[in-house]
Write a protein that holds these residues in place. Structure first.
Motif, short mmCIF file in Angstrom:
data_model
loop_
_atom_site.label_atom_id
_atom_site.label_comp_id
_atom_site.label_asym_id
_atom_site.label_seq_id
_atom_site.Cartn_x
_atom_site.Cartn_y
_atom_site.Cartn_z
N ASN A 555 -0.59 0.42 33.51
CA ASN A 555 0.62 0.14 34.30
C ASN A 555 0.81 1.09 35.48
OD1 ASN A 555 1.18 -1.97 32.63
ND2 ASN A 555 2.83 -0.96 31.51
N THR A 576 6.86 3.44 22.93
CA THR A 576 7.90 2.50 22.52
C THR A 576 7.50 1.76 21.26
OG1 THR A 576 8.50 2.21 24.85
CG2 THR A 576 9.31 0.55 23.29
N LEU A 577 6.23 1.45 21.14
CA LEU A 577 5.73 0.69 20.00
C LEU A 577 4.77 1.56 19.17
CD1 LEU A 577 4.87 -2.63 21.90
CD2 LEU A 577 6.92 -2.14 20.56
N ILE A 589 -0.52 -1.57 21.95
CA ILE A 589 -0.11 -2.70 22.76
C ILE A 589 0.00 -2.26 24.22
CG2 ILE A 589 1.62 -4.50 23.11
CD1 ILE A 589 0.20 -4.61 20.41
N THR A 591 1.55 -3.12 27.31
CA THR A 591 2.62 -4.01 27.81
C THR A 591 2.46 -4.26 29.30
OG1 THR A 591 4.04 -2.09 28.15
CG2 THR A 591 4.26 -3.26 26.06
N ASP A 592 3.00 -5.39 29.76
CA ASP A 592 2.94 -5.75 31.17
C ASP A 592 3.98 -4.96 31.95
OD1 ASP A 592 0.95 -7.60 30.70
OD2 ASP A 592 2.38 -9.23 30.35
N VAL A 594 7.24 -4.16 33.99
CA VAL A 594 8.61 -4.65 33.87
C VAL A 594 9.02 -5.27 35.20
CG1 VAL A 594 11.00 -4.01 33.44
CG2 VAL A 594 9.16 -2.86 32.19
#
Length: 597
Positions: A555, A576-577, A589, A591-592, A594
């Protein structure tokens, strides 16, 4: 010849089509299961070309050639397919001595697309000349016969392709209809190659037969197409003439600055040749053509010469500057063919004010020239790779081309057998100017695992520690400097290079953050290409002064991230995860980005 030994022509054609489908199916299955003959390209490639072209030649010629002539032509076509395909595989499959790789990754089992195209063109021209000669019972048939046969075969092929496409479209539609009522038989059947390959060959042979016996359909389609195309000739002729006149005012500098002028000029010349023939047709129609088409044909003949001359000048200019390459040899071959058309059409336009009858022998002679040129390019006689390698080596040895500018990647990945053999010779070189540099770069090319790797290594000279120190700016903590060992480490040897931020291996800037990511009390280094690109993290190794690659920073290219990092607006945070551990590997994970509010 309506029949052979009492069997009707339609039955023979369909039988040949079915046998062709079975042969292609067997070859496909061998390639899928990696069994012989698919394990040997020198055997598989000739079989594939023979199974593709020879049955179509026999199907098309059946009923138009005497049995003896047909057999002789089939034998010649078989030899052409086998010979050209074998040579193509031979030149493109070369193991590098001492290295378990091949120029194409694995030994190819099918000829290159260039060979397929060349072989199809050669066979089409010879096939047309053979059937035309048989129709007129002469070695060289009359031009109207040549014209009729050539266009008939071309239209037949287009209609057959259209028929097969519609045939499969209806099969898929029928399969969907049955699936509506939960019957999957047809849908499953058309997926099987044991059905699809033979049926496609059978349908194609049937289409060839129908278009052959229904000659009026083919002739009608041809006539309509030629009438429509002929009315594009005045437009193209005027555009070509206007271009030539405009050159008198602009000069040639804008033309050569495009670096693709020769190819565009040759395409324009080809368009003019095609449209002139659409207007002239078989020669009998030329006298019936309206005046505007006759004048447009003559104008096109005059425009052709400067277009071809400019293309020839552009190609020779590049050759004089940079030497021979396969692309330039192919371009020169196209220039030779275009020159045959251009000079012949000019002579036809000058010879008579009422007819361009000399266009007819020009077309026949040039078709033979095309066959000769393609055969030369497809064999050792004028193999573009062989000629290019010899020329590039002579330029390197003469000092015309410096080692740092020499394209070793061309020898390794685009010149087949000849290129690899040349690289092995250069790698063993011990004498002559810059012999050690040449040998080193040749060895590097031989051991490269991909063209991309070789191109990047050649484009980016090794970066020194001093250069890295200048390229990398530590933005956190403010006033900190990079660890000495991190800068001194030889990142040029890291593979694969694409994982590294460019500032470690080239002259590009990076932002750096020094922060403890794993809680061991030692700061890790995070690098961010600026203004965008790769971002990665690095950890100090157990051995003093060594650093290891941790992984990519995800990211980092999201909107606004680079600006915030460069301004110092960031902080460390817990994941976060949660992650999953499986067989010692941590699964996380990614994540994409935001979305911005």
């Amino acid at each position: 010849m309506a029949s052979v030994v009492g069997i009707s022509t339609p039955v023979i054609r369909l039988a040949i089509g079915l046998l062709q489908g079975v042969a292609l199916l067997m070859l496909y299955q061998a390639s899928e299961h990696k069994t012989w003959p698919a394990t040997d390209g020198l055997v598989f490639a000739p079989l594939a070309t023979i199974a593709t072209f020879v049955p179509l030649i026999v199907i098309s010629a059946l009923g138009h050639l005497r049995l003896r002539t047909l057999a002789a032509w089939a034998v010649v076509a078989t030899l052409l397919c086998a010979g050209l395909a074998t040579y193509d595989i031979f030149r493109n499959s070369v193991s590098v001595v001492g290295i378990s790789v091949v120029t194409t990754g694995l030994m190819p089992i099918l000829p290159s697309w260039v060979m397929w195209w060349s072989l199809a063109s050669i066979l089409f021209i010879i096939h047309t000349l053979t059937i035309s000669g048989e129709a007129d019972r002469k070695l060289i048939a009359s031009y109207p016969t040549h014209f009729d046969i050539a266009w008939k075969h071309g239209v037949q092929f287009v209609l057959a392709v259209g028929f097969v496409s519609l045939f499969w479209g209806l099969l898929f539609l029928g399969a969907e209809l049955f699936r509506l009522i939960k019957i999957e038989f047809l849908a499953e059947l058309i997926k099987r190659t044991t059905f699809s390959i033979p049926v496609t060959a059978l349908a194609f042979s049937y289409a060839i037969h129908v278009t052959d016996v229904r000659a009026n359909i083919v002739q009608g389609a041809r006539t309509l197409a030629l009438i429509l195309l002929s009315w594009l000739l005045p437009l193209m002729a005027l555009l070509g003439a206007a271009f030539v006149v405009a050159l008198l005012f602009t000069g040639l500098t804008p033309l050569w600055s495009t670096r693709r002028a020769a190819s565009i000029l040759l395409v324009a010349a080809a368009a003019l040749v095609f449209l002139v023939n659409a207007a002239y047709q078989d020669g009998r129609a030329e006298t019936r053509a309206v005046a505007i088409l006759r004048y447009a044909s003559r104008l096109a003949a005059f425009v052709l010469v400067p277009l071809v001359a400019l293309a020839a000048y552009g190609v020779m200019l590049r050759i004089a500057q940079y030497g021979w390459t396969p692309e330039r040899i192919t371009a020169l071959a196209c220039v030779i063919v275009a020159a045959c058309y251009g000079l012949g059409y000019l002579f036809a336009a000058l010879r008579s004010t009422t007819s361009m009858a000399w266009l007819e022998p020009t077309n026949i002679f040039t078709s033979l020239a095309i066959v000769g040129v393609l055969l030369a390019l497809s064999t050792p006689v004028a193999d573009p790779a062989r000629i290019s390698v010899a020329d590039q080596l002579s330029r390197l040895q003469a000092g015309t081309e410096k080692p740092e500018h020499f394209d070793f990647g061309f020898l390794r990945y685009r010149a087949g057998r000849y290129g690899v053999q040349a690289l092995e010779q250069l790698a063993a070189r011990t004498e002559g100017p810059q012999a050690s540099v040449i040998a080193e770069r040749a060895n590097q090319a031989l051991h490269a695992k991909s063209p991309w790797e070789l191109a990047r290594a050649a484009a980016q000279p090794p970066t020194t520690p001093a250069q890295r120190g200048l390229h990398i700016t530590v933005i956190f903590p403010i006033g900190a400097t990079l660890p000495e060992g991190f800068v001194q480490q030889d990142w040029n040897a890291f593979q694969p290079r694409w994982k590294l931020p460019n500032c470690l291996v080239s002259d590009t800037p990076c932002d750096a953050i020094l922060t403890d990511l794993d809680g061991d009390g030692q700061p890790e280094v995070q690098l961010f290409d600026r203004p965008g690109g790769v971002a990665a993290a690095f950890k100090k190794g157990l051995t003093e002064g060594t650093w290891s690659y941790l992984g990519a920073v995800l990211n980092a290219n999201c909107s606004g991230v680079r600006d915030a990092i460069h301004a110092g607006h960031f902080e460390t945070a817990q994941p976060t995860l949660k992650e999953i551990t499986a067989n010692g590997q941590r699964l996380y994970i990614g994540t994409d980005c935001v979305r911005a509010p």
